[in-house]
Scaffold this motif. Structure first.
Motif, PDB file in Angstrom:
ATOM      1  N   SER A 165       0.837  -1.216   0.000  1.00 24.43           N
ATOM      2  CA  SER A 165       0.000   0.000   0.000  1.00 24.43           C
ATOM      3  C   SER A 165       0.861   1.252   0.000  1.00 24.43           C
ATOM      4  CB  SER A 165      -0.926   0.009   1.226  1.00 24.43           C
ATOM      5  OG  SER A 165      -1.881  -1.030   1.162  1.00 24.43           O
ATOM      6  N   GLY A 166       1.971   1.216   0.737  1.00 26.35           N
ATOM      7  CA  GLY A 166       2.892   2.348   0.738  1.00 26.35           C
ATOM      8  C   GLY A 166       3.530   2.568  -0.625  1.00 26.35           C
ATOM      9  N   LEU A 167       3.884   1.457  -1.290  1.00 30.06           N
ATOM     10  CA  LEU A 167       4.453   1.574  -2.631  1.00 30.06           C
ATOM     11  C   LEU A 167       3.424   2.124  -3.614  1.00 30.06           C
ATOM     12  CD1 LEU A 167       6.426  -1.801  -2.929  1.00 30.06           C
ATOM     13  CD2 LEU A 167       7.343   0.469  -2.433  1.00 30.06           C
ATOM     14  N   VAL A 168       2.180   1.702  -3.470  1.00 27.96           N
ATOM     15  CA  VAL A 168       1.111   2.180  -4.350  1.00 27.96           C
ATOM     16  C   VAL A 168       0.934   3.691  -4.181  1.00 27.96           C
ATOM     17  CG1 VAL A 168      -1.385   2.125  -4.731  1.00 27.96           C
ATOM     18  CG2 VAL A 168      -0.103  -0.019  -4.493  1.00 27.96           C
ATOM     19  N   ALA A 169       1.012   4.173  -2.951  1.00 31.03           N
ATOM     20  CA  ALA A 169       0.886   5.613  -2.704  1.00 31.03           C
ATOM     21  C   ALA A 169       1.995   6.381  -3.421  1.00 31.03           C
ATOM     22  CB  ALA A 169       0.915   5.887  -1.202  1.00 31.03           C
ATOM     23  N   VAL A 170       3.185   5.818  -3.442  1.00 32.78           N
ATOM     24  CA  VAL A 170       4.301   6.459  -4.146  1.00 32.78           C
ATOM     25  C   VAL A 170       4.039   6.479  -5.653  1.00 32.78           C
ATOM     26  CG1 VAL A 170       6.754   6.272  -4.705  1.00 32.78           C
ATOM     27  CG2 VAL A 170       5.978   5.876  -2.367  1.00 32.78           C
ATOM     28  N   LYS A 171       3.520   5.355  -6.182  1.00 30.17           N
ATOM     29  CA  LYS A 171       3.267   5.248  -7.624  1.00 30.17           C
ATOM     30  C   LYS A 171       2.180   6.230  -8.076  1.00 30.17           C
ATOM     31  CE  LYS A 171       6.064   1.688  -8.033  1.00 30.17           C
ATOM     32  NZ  LYS A 171       7.376   1.793  -8.739  1.00 30.17           N
ATOM     33  N   LEU A 172       1.300   6.614  -7.170  1.00 29.44           N
ATOM     34  CA  LEU A 172       0.270   7.590  -7.527  1.00 29.44           C
ATOM     35  C   LEU A 172       0.888   8.910  -7.975  1.00 29.44           C
ATOM     36  CD1 LEU A 172      -2.353   7.008  -4.684  1.00 29.44           C
ATOM     37  CD2 LEU A 172      -2.821   6.836  -7.146  1.00 29.44           C
ATOM     38  N   ASP A 173       1.978   9.300  -7.319  1.00 30.63           N
ATOM     39  CA  ASP A 173       2.634  10.573  -7.637  1.00 30.63           C
ATOM     40  C   ASP A 173       3.823  10.396  -8.575  1.00 30.63           C
ATOM     41  OD1 ASP A 173       0.902  12.001  -5.944  1.00 30.63           O
ATOM     42  OD2 ASP A 173       2.134  11.505  -4.196  1.00 30.63           O
ATOM     43  N   ASP A 174       4.418   9.215  -8.572  1.00 31.88           N
ATOM     44  CA  ASP A 174       5.644   9.013  -9.355  1.00 31.88           C
ATOM     45  C   ASP A 174       5.596   7.644 -10.039  1.00 31.88           C
ATOM     46  OD1 ASP A 174       8.163   9.351 -10.419  1.00 31.88           O
ATOM     47  OD2 ASP A 174       9.209   8.726  -8.595  1.00 31.88           O
TER      48      ASP A 174
END
Length: 379
Positions: A165-174
């Motif tokens: 979930s943390g990685l997904v949050a990063v992928k949302l912006d980058d």
């Protein structure tokens, strides 16, 4: 006695039906009357204490559509074209790991130096997961796959989902050129049907399955080749047998006398969502059926009169990756990794052998995916 289906007990101690006939197992793998969901999962038979495939999921009216969407999203990442482009990178990773193996002080733990790192490196690159986090997701995957300790399994899966979930949050912006970024893009296109929790759940499942199962296959292949020197030498003399050898490794199991737990019947767990007749026996809806893939893979229907480990076996329509609409989507990637690895391994380490008797190897019997705790080798 019905030789096609019989009553049994799961590793969790719950009642189930067991099927091992090759044709029957193959048919049931594609039968939509069997699945991973249940109308009353709390009161259904459990396969194990693991929260991964150990118990059924709640039935959902959208499960067929959800599965179709998953296949549609992921198929391009496991296409022949994509994997052909990935092959040089897999070769580079294999060469680097074998350099580390050669530099080790013998005996070397092949499981630690090669079997785990290779699939982890590949799936990290494909998903867009930092390889530096490998020890964390390795630990969480081990916990999630625990078939005996439910609390440990829940804790591991929860940590794995939270991490993704943390990685997904990063992928949302980058976003990048990776599977998680593609799943995030699918969420943006239809956020109501494919939420961020769905992205994280699918990503965690891919991270788990993308390395755990291939690690076990590599362990098995090394043991099989080391304990069958004639087969290993035949493969070395004729590298064109590489593809057939990989299929045989995937078909076969860890050989005797490697100790394997016999507590409860093992198999692929599926729950019936309608009455199913198997060999003249009617299995009611809501029952647990164990599909004995390994026994089916060893049946005369598949191997004929030439049982045992045979790198020349062809054709080899084993059921290790399943059959039908739920055929393992990551099968082409696993095959690629195994083909590249074993070709290079036999070329660079022609005298590779076990450093301990097979009976001293310790299988991970508590783990859903199996494999070995360690694999000491020398040459």
């Amino acid at each position: 006695m019905n030789e096609t289906v019989r009553r049994t007990t799961t590793p969790a101690g719950d009642p189930a039906w067991y099927v091992s006939n090759y044709d029957t197992v193959r048919s049931l793998l594609a039968d939509r009357r069997l699945g991973r969901t249940h109308a009353d999962p709390a009161n259904a038979s459990h396969y194990s204490k693991s929260v991964i495939f150990g118990r059924p999921e709640p039935a959902s009216p959208t499960e067929v559509a959800d599965h179709a969407r998953m296949r549609r999203l992921l198929s391009p990442w496991f296409s022949a074209r994509r994997l052909a482009a990935l092959r040089p990178r897999v070769q580079q990773l294999v060469d680097g790991l074998l350099d580390e193996l050669a530099a080790g002080i013998r005996p070397v733990d092949f499981h630690e130096v090669v079997s785990f790192p290779l699939p982890a490196l590949v799936i990290c690159e494909l998903l867009g997961v930092p390889y530096t986090d490998r020890e964390d997701f390795r630990r969480w995957s081990d916990e999630a796959a625990d078939m005996e300790d439910q609390e440990r399994s829940l804790r591991g899966l929860g940590a794995l989902w939270q991490y993704v979930s943390g990685l997904v949050a990063v992928k949302l912006d980058d976003p990048g050129d990776d599977v998680l970024s593609a799943l995030v893009a699918a969420h943006r296109a239809d956020p109501d049907a494919f939420g961020l929790d769905d992205v994280a759940q699918l990503g965690a499942g891919l991270l788990f399955a993308g390395h755990e199962t291939t690690v076990a296959a590599i362990d098995t292949g090394v043991v099989l080749l080391a304990t069958h020197p004639q087969q290993r030498d035949a493969l070395r003399r004729n590298p064109d047998l590489g593809e057939a050898a990989v299929e045989e490794i995937l078909r076969a199991a860890l050989p005797d006398p490697v100790p394997v737990r016999a507590s409860g019947t093992t198999g692929l767990a599926r729950w019936t969502n309608a009455d199913v007749e198997i060999g003249g026996t009617t299995i009611p809806a809501g029952e647990l059926v164990l599909l004995g893939l390994q026994e089916a893979n060893d049946s005369p229907r598949l191997v004929g009169d030439s049982g045992g480990f045979d790198v020349t076996r062809h054709p080899n329509p084993h059921l290790t990756f399943g059959h039908g609409p739920h055929f393992c989507i990551g099968a082409p990637l696993a095959r690629l990794e195994l083909r590249v690895l074993f070709a290079a391994l036999l070329d660079r380490f022609p005298t590779l052998r076990l450093a301990v008797p097979p009976a001293d190897l310790q299988p991970r019997n508590e783990s859903l995916t199996g494999g070995l705790a360690a694999l000491p080798v020398t040459w």
